[in-house]
Design a protein around this motif. Structure first.
Motif: not given
Length: 115
Positions: A85-92, A97-115
């Motif tokens: 992992l690199k610091p530039e990978d830091t993000a939510v 899920a790409q389904a036939y009736r549309g896309d569904y999203w999770g709430q997100g999880t934070q990833v923080t990479v310290s240098s």
């Protein structure tokens, strides 16, 4: 309706590893593909990795060779193994899920990479 729930984010030093999990529930038979996206502060959300029902995977160039997306059909769960992992990978990181009736999203999880 499809529900997706991410887990596994956290704080890690550069060069370390994390594994994200995303469990899908509901109308999972309608899912065509699953993906991991990320959004860093001030940037647009970008696709990081994607896996189709056929098992084909795609990755954004910046993570090729470092990240691996996989799935466990018995658990209706996909994973994102993130190594070197690199610091530039830091993000939510968001599960999609790409389904036939549309896309569904999770709430997100934070990833923080310290240098």
């Amino acid at each position: 309706q499809v529900q997706v729930l991410e887990s596994g984010g956290g704080l890690v030093q550069a060069g370390g590893s994390l594994r994200l999990s995303c469990a899908a529930s509901g109308s999972i038979f309608s899912i065509r593909a699953m993906g991991w996206y990320r959004q860093a502060p001030g940037k647009q959300r970008e696709l990081v990795a994607r896996i189709t029902n056929g098992g084909n995977t795609d990755y954004v160039d910046s993570v090729k060779g470092r990240f691996t997306m996989s799935r466990d059909n018995a658990k209706n769960t996909v994973y994102l193994q993130m190594n070197s992992l690199k610091p530039e990978d830091t993000a939510v990181y968001y599960c999609n899920a790409q389904a036939y009736r549309g896309d569904y999203w999770g709430q997100g999880t934070q990833v923080t990479v310290s240098s």
